[in-house]
Design a protein around this motif. Structure first.
Motif, mmCIF file in Angstrom:
data_model
loop_
_atom_site.group_PDB
_atom_site.id
_atom_site.type_symbol
_atom_site.label_atom_id
_atom_site.label_comp_id
_atom_site.label_asym_id
_atom_site.label_seq_id
_atom_site.Cartn_x
_atom_site.Cartn_y
_atom_site.Cartn_z
ATOM 1 N N VAL A 66 0.841 -1.203 0.000
ATOM 2 C CA VAL A 66 0.000 0.000 0.000
ATOM 3 C C VAL A 66 0.873 1.249 0.000
ATOM 4 O O VAL A 66 0.685 2.177 -0.803
ATOM 5 C CB VAL A 66 -0.943 0.007 1.213
ATOM 6 C CG1 VAL A 66 -1.622 1.371 1.356
ATOM 7 C CG2 VAL A 66 -1.991 -1.090 1.094
ATOM 8 N N LEU A 67 1.827 1.303 0.913
ATOM 9 C CA LEU A 67 2.668 2.493 1.029
ATOM 10 C C LEU A 67 3.473 2.726 -0.237
ATOM 11 O O LEU A 67 3.612 3.876 -0.691
ATOM 12 C CB LEU A 67 3.599 2.365 2.237
ATOM 13 C CG LEU A 67 4.557 3.533 2.450
ATOM 14 C CD1 LEU A 67 3.794 4.847 2.617
ATOM 15 C CD2 LEU A 67 5.455 3.279 3.661
ATOM 16 N N LEU A 81 2.450 10.652 6.132
ATOM 17 C CA LEU A 81 2.654 10.124 7.471
ATOM 18 C C LEU A 81 2.266 8.646 7.438
ATOM 19 O O LEU A 81 1.220 8.294 6.899
ATOM 20 C CB LEU A 81 1.785 10.856 8.499
ATOM 21 C CG LEU A 81 1.712 12.390 8.419
ATOM 22 C CD1 LEU A 81 0.814 12.918 9.540
ATOM 23 C CD2 LEU A 81 3.085 13.006 8.489
ATOM 24 N N VAL A 82 3.086 7.785 8.021
ATOM 25 C CA VAL A 82 2.848 6.349 7.915
ATOM 26 C C VAL A 82 2.684 5.723 9.288
ATOM 27 O O VAL A 82 3.569 5.853 10.151
ATOM 28 C CB VAL A 82 4.010 5.638 7.183
ATOM 29 C CG1 VAL A 82 3.663 4.165 6.958
ATOM 30 C CG2 VAL A 82 4.316 6.318 5.866
ATOM 31 N N ALA A 99 9.282 2.248 5.610
ATOM 32 C CA ALA A 99 8.751 3.591 5.362
ATOM 33 C C ALA A 99 9.873 4.564 5.025
ATOM 34 O O ALA A 99 9.753 5.386 4.107
ATOM 35 C CB ALA A 99 7.966 4.077 6.578
ATOM 36 N N GLU A 100 10.959 4.466 5.765
ATOM 37 C CA GLU A 100 12.101 5.340 5.474
ATOM 38 C C GLU A 100 12.688 5.027 4.104
ATOM 39 O O GLU A 100 13.034 5.942 3.341
ATOM 40 C CB GLU A 100 13.166 5.185 6.550
ATOM 41 C CG GLU A 100 14.357 6.108 6.341
ATOM 42 C CD GLU A 100 15.347 6.053 7.489
ATOM 43 O OE1 GLU A 100 15.852 7.122 7.877
ATOM 44 O OE2 GLU A 100 15.617 4.939 7.997
ATOM 45 N N VAL A 106 7.187 10.908 7.763
ATOM 46 C CA VAL A 106 7.051 10.741 9.213
ATOM 47 C C VAL A 106 6.498 9.352 9.491
ATOM 48 O O VAL A 106 5.702 8.828 8.707
ATOM 49 C CB VAL A 106 6.079 11.792 9.803
ATOM 50 C CG1 VAL A 106 5.919 11.628 11.309
ATOM 51 C CG2 VAL A 106 6.530 13.211 9.479
ATOM 52 N N ILE A 107 6.924 8.740 10.610
ATOM 53 C CA ILE A 107 6.306 7.498 11.053
ATOM 54 C C ILE A 107 5.510 7.757 12.332
ATOM 55 O O ILE A 107 5.755 8.727 13.054
ATOM 56 C CB ILE A 107 7.336 6.369 11.281
ATOM 57 C CG1 ILE A 107 8.423 6.800 12.273
ATOM 58 C CG2 ILE A 107 7.924 5.917 9.953
ATOM 59 C CD1 ILE A 107 9.366 5.671 12.672
#
Length: 306
Positions: A66-67, A81-82, A99-100, A106-107
């Motif tokens: 998804v991300l 933002l995750v 994510a990074e 941002v997490i």
């Protein structure tokens, strides 16, 4: 020089829904189309993989998929933002690093759910995520679903860290929201969580909001935020009341997310049914949903012409 997080990141964020194909599998094309739908709506960004995104009901690989689709589509157009919280710290760290790696901004994470954890356990859980990347971190406080109440002590300790830049306050107390803002300071972001009290949150210190019903009416929350910023409180209250009427109607369906996804389908944005145990909305509800969609669009038209 210290970054001004409030100046950089304050605003309205859609808590993005999941997007599945007809077989219930994550559909990257539908994810991209949904992310694209929000560009140009006036929002600051997207909150990916949270409650509205059904992240807790997905595997780590699905959440990554998804991300990745979101980042491919809108990386340079919206702040991302995750939500990386998972039951195990190991999986949360894996999601944070992913994510990074794909360029998220941002997490964020809830505490681990199911087990009733001590404050020390939750602090350790979050700290491992914080230490695993160079990204800033936003605490996600939603005690009514996690069973964990973020204390002022823990919030204050975490806010002392450079990478801990804010809290998504989805608890129902605006007093606690104000206290979190006071403890964190002017450069500590506080996002209002309960959509039905966006104006109350903003008026007592929130820097913006992150919400699930924003997904079918982002323009209304952007307009509400603008009215507040301009000091037009009477008009802002009127709009909040109209938004709350819409939310009340959405909550009357078998599931909020099923209703919101059905409304998006009426607009040509297919996201599939929510994943069980979240219930879909049946055929018997389509007529009333079409009426609700028309009412939302009329309200959007009225407030975007002002």
């Amino acid at each position: 020089m210290e970054r001004n997080w409030v100046k950089e990141l304050a605003g309205v964020y859609v808590a993005m829904y999941s997007a599945y194909n007809d077989a219930g599998e994550v559909d990257s094309d539908r994810v991209r189309k949904l992310a694209r739908y929000y560009v140009g709506k006036g929002i600051k960004g997207l909150y990916v993989g949270g409650s509205s995104g059904e992240g807790i009901l997905q595997t780590a690989e699905e959440r990554k998929k998804v991300l990745e689709a979101v980042m491919e589509e809108v990386r340079d157009e919206l702040v991302i933002l995750v939500h990386v919280g998972a039951n195990s710290t190991r999986e949360s760290v894996e999601l944070a690093r992913h994510a990074e790696s794909v360029g998220a901004d941002v997490i964020s994470a809830v505490p681990s759910i199911y087990y009733r954890l001590s404050e020390k356990a939750v602090e350790t859980h979050w700290q491992r995520m914080i230490d695993s990347t160079s990204l800033p971190f936003i605490i996600y406080n939603i005690p009514q679903t996690t069973g964990f109440q973020l204390s002022m002590g823990l919030l204050s300790r975490m806010a002392e860290q450079e990478k801990v830049i804010g809290v998504k306050m989805s608890g129902e107390s605006t007093f606690e929201l104000q206290q979190f803002k006071a403890a964190g300071g002017d450069n500590f972001l506080v996002f209002n969580g309960p959509d039905e009290q966006y104006l109350a949150g903003r008026s007592i210190g929130a820097d913006g909001g992150i919400g699930g019903t924003y997904g079918v009416m982002p323009e209304l929350f952007v307009a509400l935020d603008g009215l507040y910023a301009e000091g037009k409180m009477e008009a802002a209250r009127e709009l909040q009341f109209r938004i709350n009427g819409i939310i009340k109607r959405l909550l009357a369906y078998p599931s909020l997310y099923g209703a919101c996804k059905s409304i998006l389908s009426l607009r040509g944005v297919e996201t599939g049914s929510p994943r069980l145990p979240l219930l879909p909305v049946g055929e018997e509800h389509q007529g009333s949903l079409a009426e609700l969609n028309d009412d939302i669009l009329r309200t959007v038209a009225a407030y975007t012409k002002r």
